[in-house]
Scaffold this motif. Structure first.
Motif, PDB file in Angstrom:
ATOM      1  N   UNK A 215      23.072 -46.759 -20.609  1.00 37.17           N
ATOM      2  CA  UNK A 215      24.068 -46.978 -21.660  1.00 37.17           C
ATOM      3  C   UNK A 215      23.563 -46.563 -23.035  1.00 37.17           C
ATOM      4  N   UNK A 216      22.260 -46.322 -23.144  1.00 34.04           N
ATOM      5  CA  UNK A 216      21.672 -45.939 -24.428  1.00 34.04           C
ATOM      6  C   UNK A 216      21.726 -44.429 -24.668  1.00 34.04           C
ATOM      7  N   UNK A 217      22.161 -43.672 -23.674  1.00 32.91           N
ATOM      8  CA  UNK A 217      22.209 -42.209 -23.823  1.00 32.91           C
ATOM      9  C   UNK A 217      23.655 -41.732 -23.724  1.00 32.91           C
ATOM     10  N   UNK A 218      23.869 -40.494 -24.161  1.00 30.21           N
ATOM     11  CA  UNK A 218      25.192 -39.901 -24.082  1.00 30.21           C
ATOM     12  C   UNK A 218      25.414 -39.300 -22.698  1.00 30.21           C
ATOM     13  N   UNK A 219      26.516 -39.690 -22.053  1.00 32.05           N
ATOM     14  CA  UNK A 219      26.799 -39.205 -20.708  1.00 32.05           C
ATOM     15  C   UNK A 219      26.959 -37.691 -20.674  1.00 32.05           C
ATOM     16  N   UNK A 220      27.476 -37.119 -21.751  1.00 30.76           N
ATOM     17  CA  UNK A 220      27.677 -35.667 -21.770  1.00 30.76           C
ATOM     18  C   UNK A 220      26.357 -34.923 -21.645  1.00 30.76           C
ATOM     19  N   UNK A 221      25.261 -35.546 -22.133  1.00 28.30           N
ATOM     20  CA  UNK A 221      23.955 -34.903 -22.049  1.00 28.30           C
ATOM     21  C   UNK A 221      23.508 -34.752 -20.601  1.00 28.30           C
ATOM     22  N   UNK A 222      23.956 -35.658 -19.747  1.00 29.64           N
ATOM     23  CA  UNK A 222      23.565 -35.615 -18.338  1.00 29.64           C
ATOM     24  C   UNK A 222      24.138 -34.377 -17.661  1.00 29.64           C
ATOM     25  N   UNK A 223      25.425 -34.159 -17.846  1.00 29.99           N
ATOM     26  CA  UNK A 223      26.106 -33.089 -17.125  1.00 29.99           C
ATOM     27  C   UNK A 223      25.794 -31.702 -17.687  1.00 29.99           C
ATOM     28  N   UNK A 224      25.259 -31.652 -18.926  1.00 24.40           N
ATOM     29  CA  UNK A 224      24.889 -30.362 -19.510  1.00 24.40           C
ATOM     30  C   UNK A 224      23.400 -30.052 -19.345  1.00 24.40           C
ATOM     31  N   UNK A 225      22.681 -30.956 -18.717  1.00 22.37           N
ATOM     32  CA  UNK A 225      21.246 -30.753 -18.481  1.00 22.37           C
ATOM     33  C   UNK A 225      21.072 -29.965 -17.181  1.00 22.37           C
ATOM     34  N   UNK A 226      20.967 -28.633 -17.291  1.00 24.46           N
ATOM     35  CA  UNK A 226      20.886 -27.793 -16.097  1.00 24.46           C
ATOM     36  C   UNK A 226      19.613 -28.053 -15.298  1.00 24.46           C
ATOM     37  N   UNK A 227      18.554 -28.469 -15.971  1.00 26.24           N
ATOM     38  CA  UNK A 227      17.310 -28.786 -15.265  1.00 26.24           C
ATOM     39  C   UNK A 227      17.510 -29.969 -14.321  1.00 26.24           C
ATOM     40  N   UNK A 228      18.261 -30.946 -14.810  1.00 24.52           N
ATOM     41  CA  UNK A 228      18.533 -32.131 -13.994  1.00 24.52           C
ATOM     42  C   UNK A 228      19.412 -31.779 -12.798  1.00 24.52           C
ATOM     43  N   UNK A 289      16.773 -42.574 -16.335  1.00 24.61           N
ATOM     44  CA  UNK A 289      18.062 -43.185 -16.004  1.00 24.61           C
ATOM     45  C   UNK A 289      19.130 -42.125 -15.754  1.00 24.61           C
ATOM     46  N   UNK A 290      19.079 -41.041 -16.528  1.00 19.95           N
ATOM     47  CA  UNK A 290      20.020 -39.944 -16.318  1.00 19.95           C
ATOM     48  C   UNK A 290      19.837 -39.356 -14.912  1.00 19.95           C
ATOM     49  N   UNK A 291      18.584 -39.208 -14.500  1.00 20.42           N
ATOM     50  CA  UNK A 291      18.305 -38.668 -13.174  1.00 20.42           C
ATOM     51  C   UNK A 291      18.799 -39.579 -12.067  1.00 20.42           C
ATOM     52  N   UNK A 292      18.582 -40.883 -12.230  1.00 19.15           N
ATOM     53  CA  UNK A 292      19.065 -41.848 -11.232  1.00 19.15           C
ATOM     54  C   UNK A 292      20.590 -41.838 -11.191  1.00 19.15           C
ATOM     55  N   UNK A 293      21.218 -41.794 -12.363  1.00 22.08           N
ATOM     56  CA  UNK A 293      22.683 -41.792 -12.443  1.00 22.08           C
ATOM     57  C   UNK A 293      23.275 -40.572 -11.745  1.00 22.08           C
ATOM     58  N   UNK A 294      22.792 -39.380 -12.117  1.00 20.54           N
ATOM     59  CA  UNK A 294      23.369 -38.150 -11.578  1.00 20.54           C
ATOM     60  C   UNK A 294      23.127 -38.023 -10.072  1.00 20.54           C
ATOM     61  N   UNK A 295      21.906 -38.273  -9.632  1.00 16.22           N
ATOM     62  CA  UNK A 295      21.614 -38.142  -8.193  1.00 16.22           C
ATOM     63  C   UNK A 295      22.372 -39.181  -7.373  1.00 16.22           C
TER      64      UNK A 295
END
Length: 310
Positions: A215-228, A289-295
């Motif tokens: 919740x401390x990060x922007x969700x849009x950053x997750x989906x635009x992170x091509x490395x992730x 957390x972004x990695x756990x969320x996306x995967x």
């Protein structure tokens, strides 16, 4: 054995909804960062050790020895594969050591415990859960040795391996669990039931913490992170497919249950420990957390498909 796609889908969705609940209560400021840290300590020092010990609380028998040995050997091979892939791929994705630590951790450590047990139980029942405990034995040994070293190396003031970190709640609980399993020790009902209740609380608590950190990060950053996205595809699709193909072509006659357990647990999303350990060892908790969320989100579709392939 016919597996219902929607049953597996539902189990995966439950874990994601728990993560989402943690996200919501943090965004609504129902909890703060102090509670996150305290819950992290509770998980690492209490509920996760209870889960490990409880998963090893089975009667030893030579009848099961062959399957246990097969799962153990295969799991060692799987981790060697994942470690190799991580060291080959991660250097091309980032130059920042803190990011490389998270990406490598995600590739090596799947959510074989928190998500693996309930999904395996739905598919294979109690026998599958017992074999999953052997896979998770290797997971926990690797987690509390290599995993701790990966997550702490960026902030460690010491050169090389800090062996003092290898004496930790995870390793101690593994030793206790093995002792109980090998000697078929019957724990008093009150103790075994307490361990079971505490162990079961690990999954919801972990996903709540991960969601809260997210919740401390922007969700849009997750989906635009091509490395992730690359890490996610490798973690959820490429690695389990490689394991499936290798086990199919090997001249080794082992039970289909052993094959299924090995592939399914490899196909799990990033371990919730990714965010838990990043928080504990001052790593990049947001990226973890972004990695756990996306995967976890994508695994809602990929896990049932991998089960179908098996």
């Amino acid at each position: 054995m016919k597996i219902n796609f929607w049953t597996v889908f539902n189990q995966t969705l439950i874990l994601f909804l728990l993560l989402l609940a943690g996200f919501i209560i943090k965004r609504l400021k129902i909890v703060d960062d102090h509670l996150n840290k305290n819950l992290t300590n509770i998980i690492i020092y209490l509920t996760l050790p209870a889960l490990i010990i409880n998963s090893m609380n089975y009667d030893f028998s030579f009848e099961r020895l062959s399957k246990l040995a097969n799962v153990f050997i295969i799991t060692l091979g799987i981790y060697l594969l994942m470690i190799l892939v991580s060291y080959l791929l991660v250097p091309f994705l980032s130059k920042e050591q803190s990011e490389k630590d998270i990406y490598q951790f995600i590739l090596i450590f799947s959510n074989a415990g928190f998500m693996g047990y309930p999904i395996v139980n739905v598919i294979y029942g109690s026998e599958g859960v017992f074999l999953a405990a052997i896979y998770n034995l290797v997971f926990n040994i690797m987690l509390w040795t290599l995993g701790v070293m990966i997550m702490s190396r960026s902030h460690s003031k010491e050169e090389g391996i800090n062996f003092s970190q290898l004496i930790n709640p995870g390793i101690i609980s593994i030793a206790i669990g093995l002792f109980i399993f090998i000697f078929s020790i019957k724990l008093p009902t009150a103790i075994s039931d307490t361990l079971e209740i505490l162990g079961h609380s690990t999954t919801p608590l972990s996903m709540l913490v991960v969601g809260s950190i997210l919740a401390q990060v922007k969700l849009t950053e997750i989906f635009y992170n091509w490395r992730l996205w690359i890490i996610t595809i490798v973690r959820l699709v490429i690695l389990p497919v490689i394991v499936l193909v290798m086990l199919k072509i090997l001249p080794w006659d082992f039970d289909i249950l052993v094959l299924g357990i090995s592939v399914i647990l490899t196909a799990m999303p990033a371990a919730a420990n990714t965010a838990i350990f990043a928080s504990e060892f001052d790593g990049d908790a947001a990226l973890a957390s972004e990695g756990v969320f996306l995967t976890t989100l994508i695994s809602i579709l990929t896990i049932p498909l991998i089960v179908y392939l098996i």
